[in-house]
Structure formats: structure tokens, C-alpha cells
Design an enzyme around this catalytic site. Structure first.
Site, PDB file in Angstrom:
ATOM      1  N   TRP A  86     -11.777  -2.244  -7.960  1.00 17.01           N
ATOM      2  CA  TRP A  86     -12.492  -2.044  -9.238  1.00 17.01           C
ATOM      3  C   TRP A  86     -13.265  -0.727  -9.227  1.00 17.01           C
ATOM      4  O   TRP A  86     -13.601  -0.188 -10.273  1.00 17.01           O
ATOM      5  CB  TRP A  86     -13.471  -3.193  -9.521  1.00 17.01           C
ATOM      6  CG  TRP A  86     -12.797  -4.478  -9.894  1.00 17.01           C
ATOM      7  CD1 TRP A  86     -12.789  -5.634  -9.171  1.00 17.01           C
ATOM      8  CD2 TRP A  86     -12.030  -4.767 -11.087  1.00 17.01           C
ATOM      9  NE1 TRP A  86     -12.059  -6.609  -9.824  1.00 17.01           N
ATOM     10  CE2 TRP A  86     -11.593  -6.106 -10.990  1.00 17.01           C
ATOM     11  CE3 TRP A  86     -11.667  -4.014 -12.209  1.00 17.01           C
ATOM     12  CZ2 TRP A  86     -10.810  -6.710 -11.988  1.00 17.01           C
ATOM     13  CZ3 TRP A  86     -10.885  -4.625 -13.198  1.00 17.01           C
ATOM     14  CH2 TRP A  86     -10.472  -5.953 -13.083  1.00 17.01           C
ATOM     15  N   ASP A 128       0.828  -1.213   0.000  1.00 11.35           N
ATOM     16  CA  ASP A 128       0.000   0.000   0.000  1.00 11.35           C
ATOM     17  C   ASP A 128       0.861   1.263   0.000  1.00 11.35           C
ATOM     18  O   ASP A 128       1.987   1.258   0.519  1.00 11.35           O
ATOM     19  CB  ASP A 128      -0.916  -0.033   1.235  1.00 11.35           C
ATOM     20  CG  ASP A 128      -2.091   0.915   1.101  1.00 11.35           C
ATOM     21  OD1 ASP A 128      -2.336   1.431  -0.008  1.00 11.35           O
ATOM     22  OD2 ASP A 128      -2.776   1.151   2.120  1.00 11.35           O
ATOM     23  N   SER A 160      -8.172  -4.670   5.235  1.00  8.45           N
ATOM     24  CA  SER A 160      -8.780  -4.408   3.920  1.00  8.45           C
ATOM     25  C   SER A 160      -9.202  -5.678   3.163  1.00  8.45           C
ATOM     26  O   SER A 160      -8.863  -5.842   1.977  1.00  8.45           O
ATOM     27  CB  SER A 160      -7.842  -3.546   3.065  1.00  8.45           C
ATOM     28  OG  SER A 160      -7.552  -2.322   3.703  1.00  8.45           O
ATOM     29  N   HIS A 195       2.344   3.431  -9.011  1.00 10.85           N
ATOM     30  CA  HIS A 195       2.173   1.992  -9.283  1.00 10.85           C
ATOM     31  C   HIS A 195       3.360   1.468 -10.094  1.00 10.85           C
ATOM     32  O   HIS A 195       3.877   0.385  -9.833  1.00 10.85           O
ATOM     33  CB  HIS A 195       0.874   1.734 -10.049  1.00 10.85           C
ATOM     34  CG  HIS A 195      -0.367   2.111  -9.282  1.00 10.85           C
ATOM     35  ND1 HIS A 195      -0.520   1.787  -7.953  1.00 10.85           N
ATOM     36  CD2 HIS A 195      -1.488   2.780  -9.642  1.00 10.85           C
ATOM     37  CE1 HIS A 195      -1.695   2.252  -7.535  1.00 10.85           C
ATOM     38  NE2 HIS A 195      -2.298   2.855  -8.532  1.00 10.85           N
ATOM     39  N   LEU A 241      10.493 -20.797  -4.621  1.00  6.67           N
ATOM     40  CA  LEU A 241       9.488 -19.920  -4.018  1.00  6.67           C
ATOM     41  C   LEU A 241       8.141 -20.007  -4.747  1.00  6.67           C
ATOM     42  O   LEU A 241       8.095 -19.989  -5.977  1.00  6.67           O
ATOM     43  CB  LEU A 241       9.996 -18.464  -4.073  1.00  6.67           C
ATOM     44  CG  LEU A 241       9.013 -17.378  -3.610  1.00  6.67           C
ATOM     45  CD1 LEU A 241       8.788 -17.436  -2.106  1.00  6.67           C
ATOM     46  CD2 LEU A 241       9.514 -15.990  -4.005  1.00  6.67           C
ATOM     47  N   ARG A 280       0.086   7.768  -2.586  1.00  7.76           N
ATOM     48  CA  ARG A 280       0.653   8.834  -1.759  1.00  7.76           C
ATOM     49  C   ARG A 280       2.113   9.109  -2.118  1.00  7.76           C
ATOM     50  O   ARG A 280       2.577  10.243  -2.108  1.00  7.76           O
ATOM     51  CB  ARG A 280       0.519   8.467  -0.268  1.00  7.76           C
ATOM     52  CG  ARG A 280      -0.861   8.800   0.285  1.00  7.76           C
ATOM     53  CD  ARG A 280      -1.117   8.077   1.572  1.00  7.76           C
ATOM     54  NE  ARG A 280      -1.444   6.671   1.315  1.00  7.76           N
ATOM     55  CZ  ARG A 280      -1.484   5.738   2.249  1.00  7.76           C
ATOM     56  NH1 ARG A 280      -1.170   6.051   3.504  1.00  7.76           N
ATOM     57  NH2 ARG A 280      -1.827   4.513   1.938  1.00  7.76           N
ATOM     58  N   TRP A 281       2.837   8.055  -2.464  1.00  4.67           N
ATOM     59  CA  TRP A 281       4.252   8.200  -2.861  1.00  4.67           C
ATOM     60  C   TRP A 281       4.349   9.092  -4.101  1.00  4.67           C
ATOM     61  O   TRP A 281       5.183   9.984  -4.177  1.00  4.67           O
ATOM     62  CB  TRP A 281       4.824   6.808  -3.148  1.00  4.67           C
ATOM     63  CG  TRP A 281       6.286   6.751  -3.435  1.00  4.67           C
ATOM     64  CD1 TRP A 281       7.292   6.619  -2.525  1.00  4.67           C
ATOM     65  CD2 TRP A 281       6.921   6.786  -4.729  1.00  4.67           C
ATOM     66  NE1 TRP A 281       8.510   6.573  -3.159  1.00  4.67           N
ATOM     67  CE2 TRP A 281       8.312   6.668  -4.516  1.00  4.67           C
ATOM     68  CE3 TRP A 281       6.450   6.897  -6.031  1.00  4.67           C
ATOM     69  CZ2 TRP A 281       9.236   6.659  -5.554  1.00  4.67           C
ATOM     70  CZ3 TRP A 281       7.370   6.897  -7.075  1.00  4.67           C
ATOM     71  CH2 TRP A 281       8.743   6.785  -6.826  1.00  4.67           C
ATOM     72  N   ASN A 285       1.235   3.473  -2.918  1.00  2.80           N
ATOM     73  CA  ASN A 285       1.748   3.928  -4.221  1.00  2.80           C
ATOM     74  C   ASN A 285       1.224   5.317  -4.582  1.00  2.80           C
ATOM     75  O   ASN A 285       1.974   6.162  -5.091  1.00  2.80           O
ATOM     76  CB  ASN A 285       1.309   2.968  -5.338  1.00  2.80           C
ATOM     77  CG  ASN A 285       1.919   1.595  -5.201  1.00  2.80           C
ATOM     78  OD1 ASN A 285       2.785   1.377  -4.367  1.00  2.80           O
ATOM     79  ND2 ASN A 285       1.453   0.657  -6.013  1.00  2.80           N
ATOM     80  N   SER A 315      -7.536  -5.429  -5.159  1.00  3.98           N
ATOM     81  CA  SER A 315      -8.655  -6.007  -4.399  1.00  3.98           C
ATOM     82  C   SER A 315      -9.959  -5.910  -5.185  1.00  3.98           C
ATOM     83  O   SER A 315     -10.058  -5.136  -6.146  1.00  3.98           O
ATOM     84  CB  SER A 315      -8.809  -5.265  -3.065  1.00  3.98           C
ATOM     85  OG  SER A 315      -9.352  -3.971  -3.282  1.00  3.98           O
ATOM     86  N   THR A 316     -10.936  -6.669  -4.758  1.00  2.00           N
ATOM     87  CA  THR A 316     -12.278  -6.586  -5.359  1.00  2.00           C
ATOM     88  C   THR A 316     -12.764  -5.134  -5.310  1.00  2.00           C
ATOM     89  O   THR A 316     -13.336  -4.624  -6.275  1.00  2.00           O
ATOM     90  CB  THR A 316     -13.249  -7.482  -4.557  1.00  2.00           C
ATOM     91  OG1 THR A 316     -12.699  -8.796  -4.496  1.00  2.00           O
ATOM     92  CG2 THR A 316     -14.612  -7.554  -5.205  1.00  2.00           C
ATOM     93  N   GLU A 317     -12.493  -4.477  -4.191  1.00  2.00           N
ATOM     94  CA  GLU A 317     -12.941  -3.092  -3.994  1.00  2.00           C
ATOM     95  C   GLU A 317     -12.206  -2.111  -4.916  1.00  2.00           C
ATOM     96  O   GLU A 317     -12.728  -1.050  -5.245  1.00  2.00           O
ATOM     97  CB  GLU A 317     -12.745  -2.664  -2.529  1.00  2.00           C
ATOM     98  CG  GLU A 317     -13.698  -3.323  -1.544  1.00  2.00           C
ATOM     99  CD  GLU A 317     -13.386  -4.792  -1.246  1.00  2.00           C
ATOM    100  OE1 GLU A 317     -12.230  -5.234  -1.470  1.00  2.00           O
ATOM    101  OE2 GLU A 317     -14.300  -5.507  -0.795  1.00  2.00           O
TER     102      GLU A 317
HETATM  103  C1  IPE Z   1      -5.505  -2.685  -0.146  1.00  2.00           C
HETATM  104  O1  IPE Z   1      -5.125  -1.371  -0.355  1.00  2.00           O
HETATM  105  C2  IPE Z   1      -5.497  -3.443  -1.431  1.00  2.00           C
HETATM  106  C3  IPE Z   1      -4.198  -3.614  -2.059  1.00  2.00           C
HETATM  107  C4  IPE Z   1      -3.044  -3.266  -1.586  1.00  2.00           C
HETATM  108  C5  IPE Z   1      -4.233  -4.268  -3.327  1.00  2.00           C
HETATM  109  P1  IPE Z   1      -6.208  -0.213  -0.493  1.00  2.00           P
HETATM  110  O2  IPE Z   1      -5.455   1.053  -0.633  1.00  2.00           O
HETATM  111  O3  IPE Z   1      -7.177  -0.539  -1.562  1.00  2.00           O
HETATM  112  O4  IPE Z   1      -6.954  -0.305   0.920  1.00  2.00           O
HETATM  113  P2  IPE Z   1      -7.844   0.752   1.686  1.00  2.00           P
HETATM  114  O5  IPE Z   1      -8.888   1.202   0.727  1.00  2.00           O
HETATM  115  O6  IPE Z   1      -6.961   1.883   2.077  1.00  2.00           O
HETATM  116  O7  IPE Z   1      -8.368   0.030   2.861  1.00  2.00           O
HETATM  117  C1  IPE Z   2      -1.542   0.273  -3.350  1.00  2.00           C
HETATM  118  O1  IPE Z   2      -1.334   1.643  -3.356  1.00  2.00           O
HETATM  119  C2  IPE Z   2      -1.787  -0.303  -4.714  1.00  2.00           C
HETATM  120  C3  IPE Z   2      -3.179  -0.725  -4.965  1.00  2.00           C
HETATM  121  C4  IPE Z   2      -4.146  -0.734  -4.098  1.00  2.00           C
HETATM  122  C5  IPE Z   2      -3.480  -1.172  -6.320  1.00  2.00           C
HETATM  123  P1  IPE Z   2      -2.542   2.661  -3.360  1.00  2.00           P
HETATM  124  O2  IPE Z   2      -2.903   2.933  -4.787  1.00  2.00           O
HETATM  125  O3  IPE Z   2      -3.651   2.195  -2.516  1.00  2.00           O
HETATM  126  O4  IPE Z   2      -1.864   3.955  -2.732  1.00  2.00           O
HETATM  127  P2  IPE Z   2      -2.481   4.960  -1.669  1.00  2.00           P
HETATM  128  O5  IPE Z   2      -2.994   4.124  -0.519  1.00  2.00           O
HETATM  129  O6  IPE Z   2      -3.587   5.691  -2.356  1.00  2.00           O
HETATM  130  O7  IPE Z   2      -1.352   5.834  -1.283  1.00  2.00           O
HETATM  131 MG    MG Z   3      -4.079   2.409  -0.553  1.00  2.00          MG
END
Ligand code: IPE
Ligand code: IPE
Ligand code: MG
Length: 247
Positions: free
Chosen positions: A70, A21, A197, A38, A132, A25-26, A23, A66-68
Site C-alpha cells: 500500500w 516477485d 517478506s 504487472h 484446485l 524489474r522485468w 514484475n 502485501s500490506t506493505e
Molecule cells: C512481496 O514482494 C509481495 C508480493 C509479491 C505481493 P515485494 O516486492 O513487495 O517484497 P520486498 O519489498 O522486495 O521484500
Molecule cells: C511483484 O513484483 C508484484 C507485487 C509486489 C505487486 P514487484 O512489483 O515487486 O517487482 P520488483 O520486485 O520491483 O521487480
Molecule cells: Mg518486488
């Protein structure tokens, strides 16, 4: 002493799961768009896979989508799918060279055709590897997985293949996407968020949880070693008392 030197190679977690998690914000910190984050996150995946393989870890599960997810803006979803196809195409050779076997858990039918095909081919091409096990969670969520498992169990009961009396603790596990893998012993989440999550809710029952504020694109082998070293400093009691463990 570096974190790597602190690791006891005889007490490695056999299965590490990571919520990658941060990407977005980075990228924002650098004044860039989310896809830039990403894109840089892929280098972290490479490093962590290599680091885990070098140590001799058995299983590494990476939560990639994640499913969410989408429900994110369409251009981000499309960009992520393209990145997935490109990365898999580029990396299959390296996976084979390093004896790494690729698995995917999640609802593959939700993926665009090209991504689904690429993933299936990569799984086939690496299926003979014995090092692995790299498990990508794609279009995955625990609640989706549990609903699927229960549907399958219900169908088998309806068909008379399974009797309700036969259902025990192991039955449910046998119908999950992770049926061939041991439960994760260490779960890492980056970016300073303290939540699961919808990731492996059932399988993480006794995992040690490790949270770091490092954003995923900055996560490197050293951070993996640090998490493993922290894991090794913990006492895993599984419901028992500390005294019982020392006997
Ligand atoms: C969780 O990260 C899913 C993945 C890393 C693939 P999210 O960024 O989607 O999670 P929430 O929304 O902050 O809980
Ligand atoms: C994780 O980074 C990657 C995916 C969930 C695909 P985020 O895209 O959730 O990055 P933040 O949480 O918005 O910084
Ligand atoms: Mg995130």
C-alpha cells in the site's frame, strides 16, 4: 527429459505457495513502466494456475499484494487494483470451467469497493467447485494476520467462550485466515530475492523453500515443474534423523 516427466505424480506437494516477485524489474529491463510488468505477470498467473490444476495440486496460494505494498506510489497501487478487477472479471468463467475454487486471504476491507465486491462475487460464484483451491493473498501480511488472530482469541476469552488453559498449538492456527487450508509444503519465490517478506510466517514452518532468479512475468509451467521436481528430490525430516525415515 523435461521437468514434467521427472515429476512423481504420487508425491506432489498438496499446497504450493508463491511469492510472485520481479514484475517491476522485468518491465524496467524492457524500458517500460512498472504496470507493464504487472500486466504481463497476469499471464504467468494463468499458466501456473492451469499447470497446478492439470497436475492435481490441492492448494495454490499466490501472494499478489502485501500490506506493505500500500506504500507504493499511488498510480501503481491504483493500476494494480484495476488490473485485479479486470482479471477477475475475465477469468471467473475459466475458473468455473476448470472446477477451481477461489479464496482470498488478507484485509479485504482495505481494498477499493469495486475490487472488494468483485473478489467477493468471484468467491461466491466458484464456491461449489471441488478441484484446485486457488488462494489469493491480497492486502495480506503475516503480522497483520497474527495480530487479528490474537485479537479474536482475546475477545473469546473475555466473553468466556474460550479458556486460556484450552489454548494449544492448534488454537492459533484455527484463528488464522488459512484455518481451512493445510500448511504449504513448497514455497517458491521468483526474482532472485531470498526473503519471506511477511508471507505466511506461521504456516511455512516446515515448507521447503525454492528460490529462482526467473522474474515473475517469465515464469511458466516449465518453471513450476522444475520447482516441484526439486521439491521431490529433498528429504523432509521434520526433526527426525535420515535413518529414522528409512525404517
Ligand atoms: C512481496 O514482494 C509481495 C508480493 C509479491 C505481493 P515485494 O516486492 O513487495 O517484497 P520486498 O519489498 O522486495 O521484500
Ligand atoms: C511483484 O513484483 C508484484 C507485487 C509486489 C505487486 P514487484 O512489483 O515487486 O517487482 P520488483 O520486485 O520491483 O521487480
Ligand atoms: Mg518486488
Amino acid at each position: 527429459m523435461s521437468f514434467k516427466e521427472q515429476i512423481n505424480l504420487r508425491q506432489l506437494p498438496n499446497h504450493i505457495a508463491i511469492i510472485m516477485d520481479g514484475n517491476g524489474r522485468w518491465a524496467k529491463e524492457k524500458g517500460q513502466d512498472r504496470l507493464y510488468g504487472h500486466f504481463h505477470g497476469v499471464e504467468s498467473v494463468r499458466q501456473v494456475v492451469e499447470g497446478a490444476a492439470e497436475l492435481g495440486i490441492g492448494y495454490l496460494t499466490l501472494y499478489a499484494f502485501s500490506t506493505e505494498n500500500w506504500d507504493r506510489p499511488e498510480d501503481e497501487v491504483t493500476g494494480l487494483m484495476e488490473l485485479l478487477v479486470d482479471t477477475i472479471k475475465k477469468e471467473v468463467g475459466t475458473l468455473n470451467k476448470n472446477n477451481i475454487r477461489l479464496h482470498v486471504i488478507g484485509d479485504l476491507d482495505m481494498l477499493p469497493e469495486a475490487a472488494k465486491k468483485e473478489m467477493q462475487e468471484a468467491m461466491e460464484q466458484t464456491s461449489a467447485n471441488t478441484g484446485l483451491n486457488l488462494i489469493m493473498a491480497l492486502s495480506y501480511s503475516s503480522r497483520w494476520e497474527l495480530a487479528e488472530a490474537i485479537r479474536k482469541i482475546a475477545l473469546e476469552i473475555k466473553d468466556g467462550v474460550l479458556q486460556p488453559e484450552q489454548i494449544g498449538q492448534q488454537t492459533l492456527a484455527n484463528y488464522l485466515c488459512t484455518k481451512d487450508f493445510p500448511d504449504p509444503e513448497l514455497m517458491i519465490r521468483t526474482s532472485g530475492e531470498f526473503r519471506i517478506s511477511n508471507f505466511l510466517l506461521y504456516q511455512l514452518a516446515y515448507a521447503e523453500l525454492y528460490f529462482t532468479s526467473v522474474l515473475w512475468p517469465d515464469f511458466r509451467k516449465e518453471q513450476l515443474y522444475q520447482a516441484i521436481s526439486d521439491f521431490q528430490s529433498r528429504e523432509r525430516r521434520f526433526g527426525k534423523t535420515s535413518e529414522q525415515l528409512k525404517k
